[in-house]
Design an enzyme around this catalytic site. Structure first.
Site, PDB file in Angstrom:
ATOM      1  N   HIS A  56      28.085   3.553 112.782  1.00 51.20           N
ATOM      2  CA  HIS A  56      29.190   3.229 112.058  1.00 51.20           C
ATOM      3  C   HIS A  56      28.976   2.387 110.826  1.00 51.20           C
ATOM      4  CE1 HIS A  56      33.312   3.213 110.999  1.00 51.20           C
ATOM      5  NE2 HIS A  56      33.158   4.597 110.724  1.00 51.20           N
ATOM      6  N   ALA A 110      41.354  12.515 102.607  1.00 52.97           N
ATOM      7  CA  ALA A 110      42.107  11.713 103.018  1.00 52.97           C
ATOM      8  C   ALA A 110      43.237  11.544 102.622  1.00 52.97           C
ATOM      9  CB  ALA A 110      41.454  10.129 102.719  1.00 52.97           C
ATOM     10  N   GLU A 119      29.800  23.415 107.429  1.00 54.41           N
ATOM     11  CA  GLU A 119      31.011  22.631 106.828  1.00 54.41           C
ATOM     12  C   GLU A 119      31.266  22.718 105.339  1.00 54.41           C
ATOM     13  OE1 GLU A 119      32.139  18.332 107.602  1.00 54.41           O
ATOM     14  OE2 GLU A 119      31.839  18.293 106.191  1.00 54.41           O
ATOM     15  N   GLN A 132      27.059  12.534 111.347  1.00 54.23           N
ATOM     16  CA  GLN A 132      26.951  12.312 110.349  1.00 54.23           C
ATOM     17  C   GLN A 132      25.931  12.583 109.645  1.00 54.23           C
ATOM     18  OE1 GLN A 132      28.110  11.726 107.659  1.00 54.23           O
ATOM     19  NE2 GLN A 132      29.209   9.809 108.209  1.00 54.23           N
ATOM     20  N   HIS A 148      39.323  20.123 110.096  1.00 54.28           N
ATOM     21  CA  HIS A 148      39.207  18.628 110.363  1.00 54.28           C
ATOM     22  C   HIS A 148      40.930  17.984 110.661  1.00 54.28           C
ATOM     23  CE1 HIS A 148      34.757  17.991 109.227  1.00 54.28           C
ATOM     24  NE2 HIS A 148      34.980  19.995 109.413  1.00 54.28           N
ATOM     25  N   ALA A 169      39.863   7.569 116.570  1.00 53.46           N
ATOM     26  CA  ALA A 169      39.641   8.915 116.835  1.00 53.46           C
ATOM     27  C   ALA A 169      40.516   9.215 118.191  1.00 53.46           C
ATOM     28  CB  ALA A 169      38.092   9.598 116.518  1.00 53.46           C
TER      29      ALA A 169
END
Ligand code: FAD
Length: 296
Positions: A147, A50, A16, A174, A77, A123
């Site tokens: 989460h 974001a 990533e 994650q 993403h 999502a």
């Protein structure tokens, strides 16, 4: 190529990267990609800050370049909280024009600076929408420790199942620092009938402040061994970096040995660290056919 195809043949390695901050200039990412290219990742994903559609450009440009200029699959993403259907359609159209077939469909974190559009709540809503718009491979996020907004693990895994049933082809976790969370999570997924490949997200520590900030954002817990390492070396950057590399190598060695579907390395745009880790573990990755042949 759709990234789900890689998992049929081998244990997958992916990276990533994030678009450089505006002050750094977009071109700095190419130095990072130059350093990652020789490590033979199966794909490289590019984060998306974001907010609304004004952030499209850099993510798409970098994901397209990864494919076009580096010959590696690029994944874009896409966090949806602050987008409406038209904006997502525009994003998907640009992906098609640029040859990007793979998307990481995300809700995104709530950010007081950006107003949610109220169109995509989860999502899974985005996954359904993307699948209705074209032949995209869709990756979803998942959380071995649950989460942070979920009441409990049962609720979280039920929601993850909804995302997979909506069409998510594979999952990336994650970051976590204790592999036991990952193995327990794999078992919960199997019990819930979640059968898509799950890549383990590994973040090497290179900077004490940075990792503590990440952990406070995502809620991953710190094993005593890991906290001790940070305390001991926080004022010695080189020692902390080397200890962080060793810790990540240890985690990956265990995961790959246990037959993990793939490793997703959060590179933090640091090719040196990725190179050191890959040098140490490259021979461990196996193909599905022989299980004797190195996959990288
Ligand atoms: P969801 O799957 O929607 O889950 C969020 C919460 O809602 C969970 O508590 C879940 O249990 C619950 N939920 C889900 N579906 C339902 C439902 N149907 N009913 C009720 N509750 C439900 N953020 C960015 O902004 N940009 C990035 O580039 C980015 N990349 C990431 C990459 C990875 C690998 C990961 C793991 C995270 C990334 N994030 C990124 C962060 C992510 O946006 C946040 O973790 C966010 O808080 C949740 O996103 P999600 O897609 O997992 O959401």
């Amino acid at each position: 190529m759709k990234t789900r195809e890689f998992f049929k043949k081998k244990q997958v390695l992916s990276f990533e990267v994030f678009p450089p901050k505006r002050t750094a200039g977009i071109e700095t990412i190419y130095t990072t990609l130059d350093g990652l290219k020789g490590l033979n990742p199966d794909f490289i994903s590019v984060t998306y800050g974001a907010g609304g559609s004004e952030n499209f450009g850099a993510t798409l440009e970098i994901a397209a370049s990864i494919k076009r200029d580096y010959g590696i699959e690029g994944v874009a993403h896409l966090p949806c909280l602050c987008l409406d259907q038209q904006e997502v359609s525009d994003f998907l159209r640009r992906c098609s024009e640029l040859g990007i077939e793979n998307l990481l469909a995300l809700r995104g974190d709530r950010n007081p600076s950006y107003e949610p559009k109220g169109v995509f709540q989860h999502a899974s809503d985005l996954v359904t929408f993307i699948k209705s718009q074209g032949d995209f491979n869709v990756i979803g996020a998942c959380y071995p420790e649950g989460h942070s907004e979920s009441q409990n693990m049962v609720e979280d895994i039920q929601n993850l199942k909804r995302k997979v049933d909506a069409g998510a082809d594979e999952l990336i976790t994650q970051l976590f620092f204790d592999n036991r969370y990952f193995y327990e999570f794999q078992e919960r997924c199997a019990l819930a009938g979640i059968n898509v490949p799950i890549e383990a997200g590994i973040m090497p520590v290179v900077n004490a402040k940075q990792i503590l900030r990440m952990v406070s954002l995502c809620g991953s817990s710190l094993p005593p061994k890991f906290s001790k390492m940070i305390q001991r070396y926080e004022d010695q950057p080189e020692a902390l970096r080397d200890a962080g590399i060793a810790y990540a190598v240890d985690q990956i060695t265990d995961l790959v040995t246990q037959g993990v579907d793939g490793i997703h390395l959060y590179t933090m745009n640091n090719p040196y660290v990725a190179q050191k880790i890959c040098q140490a573990v490259a021979s461990l990755f196996q193909t599905k056919e022989g299980d004797h042949e190195n996959a990288l």
